[in-house]
Design an enzyme around this catalytic site. Structure first.
Site, PDB file in Angstrom:
ATOM      1  N   THR A   3       0.850  -1.188   0.000  1.00  0.00           N
ATOM      2  CA  THR A   3       0.000   0.000   0.000  1.00  0.00           C
ATOM      3  C   THR A   3       0.884   1.234   0.000  1.00  0.00           C
ATOM      4  O   THR A   3       2.001   1.200   0.523  1.00  0.00           O
ATOM      5  CB  THR A   3      -0.951   0.034   1.214  1.00  0.00           C
ATOM      6  OG1 THR A   3      -1.734   1.228   1.155  1.00  0.00           O
ATOM      7  CG2 THR A   3      -0.205  -0.016   2.529  1.00  0.00           C
ATOM      8  N   LYS A   4       0.383   2.297  -0.598  1.00  0.00           N
ATOM      9  CA  LYS A   4       1.106   3.574  -0.571  1.00  0.00           C
ATOM     10  C   LYS A   4       0.496   4.514   0.465  1.00  0.00           C
ATOM     11  O   LYS A   4       0.941   5.632   0.637  1.00  0.00           O
ATOM     12  CB  LYS A   4       1.096   4.204  -1.963  1.00  0.00           C
ATOM     13  CG  LYS A   4       1.898   3.363  -2.960  1.00  0.00           C
ATOM     14  CD  LYS A   4       1.972   3.982  -4.335  1.00  0.00           C
ATOM     15  CE  LYS A   4       2.824   3.087  -5.247  1.00  0.00           C
ATOM     16  NZ  LYS A   4       2.927   3.587  -6.619  1.00  0.00           N
ATOM     17  N   LYS A  54      -0.856   5.995   6.429  1.00  0.00           N
ATOM     18  CA  LYS A  54      -1.648   5.763   7.656  1.00  0.00           C
ATOM     19  C   LYS A  54      -2.069   4.296   7.747  1.00  0.00           C
ATOM     20  O   LYS A  54      -2.126   3.720   8.821  1.00  0.00           O
ATOM     21  CB  LYS A  54      -2.866   6.689   7.685  1.00  0.00           C
ATOM     22  CG  LYS A  54      -2.449   8.138   7.906  1.00  0.00           C
ATOM     23  CD  LYS A  54      -3.593   9.015   8.301  1.00  0.00           C
ATOM     24  CE  LYS A  54      -3.086  10.405   8.650  1.00  0.00           C
ATOM     25  NZ  LYS A  54      -4.136  11.326   9.030  1.00  0.00           N
ATOM     26  N   ASP A 114      -7.987  -4.685   0.423  1.00  0.00           N
ATOM     27  CA  ASP A 114      -8.912  -3.780  -0.243  1.00  0.00           C
ATOM     28  C   ASP A 114     -10.050  -3.598   0.733  1.00  0.00           C
ATOM     29  O   ASP A 114     -10.531  -4.564   1.343  1.00  0.00           O
ATOM     30  CB  ASP A 114      -9.413  -4.339  -1.581  1.00  0.00           C
ATOM     31  CG  ASP A 114     -10.103  -3.250  -2.401  1.00  0.00           C
ATOM     32  OD1 ASP A 114      -9.686  -2.074  -2.303  1.00  0.00           O
ATOM     33  OD2 ASP A 114     -11.058  -3.558  -3.130  1.00  0.00           O
ATOM     34  N   SER A 115     -10.414  -2.361   0.931  1.00  0.00           N
ATOM     35  CA  SER A 115     -11.435  -2.092   1.929  1.00  0.00           C
ATOM     36  C   SER A 115     -12.275  -0.915   1.490  1.00  0.00           C
ATOM     37  O   SER A 115     -11.880  -0.155   0.600  1.00  0.00           O
ATOM     38  CB  SER A 115     -10.776  -1.801   3.284  1.00  0.00           C
ATOM     39  OG  SER A 115      -9.797  -0.794   3.142  1.00  0.00           O
ATOM     40  N   GLY A 153      -9.788   8.659   5.294  1.00  0.00           N
ATOM     41  CA  GLY A 153     -10.956   8.238   4.518  1.00  0.00           C
ATOM     42  C   GLY A 153     -12.260   8.734   5.128  1.00  0.00           C
ATOM     43  O   GLY A 153     -12.417   9.910   5.454  1.00  0.00           O
ATOM     44  N   ASP A 200     -13.479   7.937   8.015  1.00  0.00           N
ATOM     45  CA  ASP A 200     -13.463   7.799   9.479  1.00  0.00           C
ATOM     46  C   ASP A 200     -14.199   8.915  10.237  1.00  0.00           C
ATOM     47  O   ASP A 200     -14.918   8.628  11.199  1.00  0.00           O
ATOM     48  CB  ASP A 200     -12.024   7.698  10.000  1.00  0.00           C
ATOM     49  CG  ASP A 200     -11.389   6.345   9.699  1.00  0.00           C
ATOM     50  OD1 ASP A 200     -12.078   5.467   9.140  1.00  0.00           O
ATOM     51  OD2 ASP A 200     -10.196   6.164  10.015  1.00  0.00           O
ATOM     52  N   LYS A 222      -8.868   1.649  17.715  1.00  0.00           N
ATOM     53  CA  LYS A 222      -9.257   1.311  16.351  1.00  0.00           C
ATOM     54  C   LYS A 222      -8.759  -0.086  15.973  1.00  0.00           C
ATOM     55  O   LYS A 222      -9.484  -0.865  15.339  1.00  0.00           O
ATOM     56  CB  LYS A 222      -8.720   2.364  15.377  1.00  0.00           C
ATOM     57  CG  LYS A 222      -9.299   2.222  13.978  1.00  0.00           C
ATOM     58  CD  LYS A 222      -8.819   3.324  13.055  1.00  0.00           C
ATOM     59  CE  LYS A 222      -9.383   3.139  11.667  1.00  0.00           C
ATOM     60  NZ  LYS A 222      -8.824   4.083  10.695  1.00  0.00           N
ATOM     61  N   HIS A 228     -12.527  -2.906  10.953  1.00  0.00           N
ATOM     62  CA  HIS A 228     -12.656  -3.924   9.906  1.00  0.00           C
ATOM     63  C   HIS A 228     -11.289  -4.498   9.541  1.00  0.00           C
ATOM     64  O   HIS A 228     -11.133  -5.702   9.398  1.00  0.00           O
ATOM     65  CB  HIS A 228     -13.346  -3.327   8.677  1.00  0.00           C
ATOM     66  CG  HIS A 228     -12.762  -2.036   8.186  1.00  0.00           C
ATOM     67  ND1 HIS A 228     -12.518  -0.962   9.018  1.00  0.00           N
ATOM     68  CD2 HIS A 228     -12.349  -1.631   6.951  1.00  0.00           C
ATOM     69  CE1 HIS A 228     -11.999   0.033   8.318  1.00  0.00           C
ATOM     70  NE2 HIS A 228     -11.877  -0.347   7.061  1.00  0.00           N
TER      71      HIS A 228
END
Length: 196
Positions: free
Chosen positions: A8-9, A12, A70-71, A152, A154, A174, A179
């Site tokens: 991932t780039k 966070k 992927d979320s 995102g 959040d 968190k 998830h």
């Protein structure tokens, strides 16, 4: 010590995953360690497809065991939108602010604010072996953003048991209920055997 690459780039997201996997005798590496990875086109219609594709492509490219996820946010009243398009809900060249603005606009005058975050985490070996794990968390969408943590959607995702949005949670809070945290808990049960 075994190395595992996080595909991932999103810095966070890297921090979040590193926190959850910190108790293992593995070295977690990412683009922060000077690795350059190609962009993997997330063109699938499911979180599972995109997660597996990313993990497999990067594992083969780097010849390192790779974790990818992927979320996204699935809103009941919007028939599961933004779903797999969560990161680009407001268009290809967009940002969190524009995505959130579109979400709140689309929910105007809608009472049902039920939503869930879904995450599929996949771990892949360069030989093509791949396993996937799904985590979810139920919440609701609020109009006025709260909190400065997270990323995102959040600030708009309210989690009733803690009476906080995801952007108001500490990293530790968190990690316990998110998830991504839930998917990674399942992966952790298999991790030692998988990386042998």
């Amino acid at each position: 010590m075994k190395k595992i690459f996080l595909a991932t780039k999103n810095k966070k997201k890297i921090e979040e995953i590193k926190t959850i996997l910190s108790n293992y005798n593995i070295e977690i590496i990412s683009i922060n360690d000077g690795y350059d990875i190609p962009e993997v086109k997330e063109d699938g219609l499911t979180f599972m497809y995109n997660s597996q594709k990313k993990a497999l492509e990067i594992a083969k490219y780097l010849n390192i065991i790779t974790i990818a996820d992927d979320s996204g946010l699935c809103v009941e009243a919007l028939n599961g939108e933004p779903g797999v398009y969560s990161a680009r809900y407001a268009g290809e060249d967009t940002d969190d602010k524009k995505n959130n603005e579109k979400l709140i606009k689309n929910l105007k005058k809608i009472d049902n604010r039920n939503a869930k975050f879904v995450c599929v985490v996949s771990i892949a070996k360069p030989d093509g072996t791949v396993k996937s794990y799904t985590g979810e968390v139920i919440g609701e969408i609020i109009d006025i953003p709260r909190g400065t943590n997270g990323f995102g959607y959040d600030p708009h995702f309210y989690y009733e048991p803690f009476d906080k949005t995801f952007a108001e949670l500490t990293k530790e809070e968190k990690s316990k209920i998110s998830h991504r945290g839930n998917a990674l808990k399942l992966l952790k049960k298999d991790l030692v055997d998988f990386i042998k």
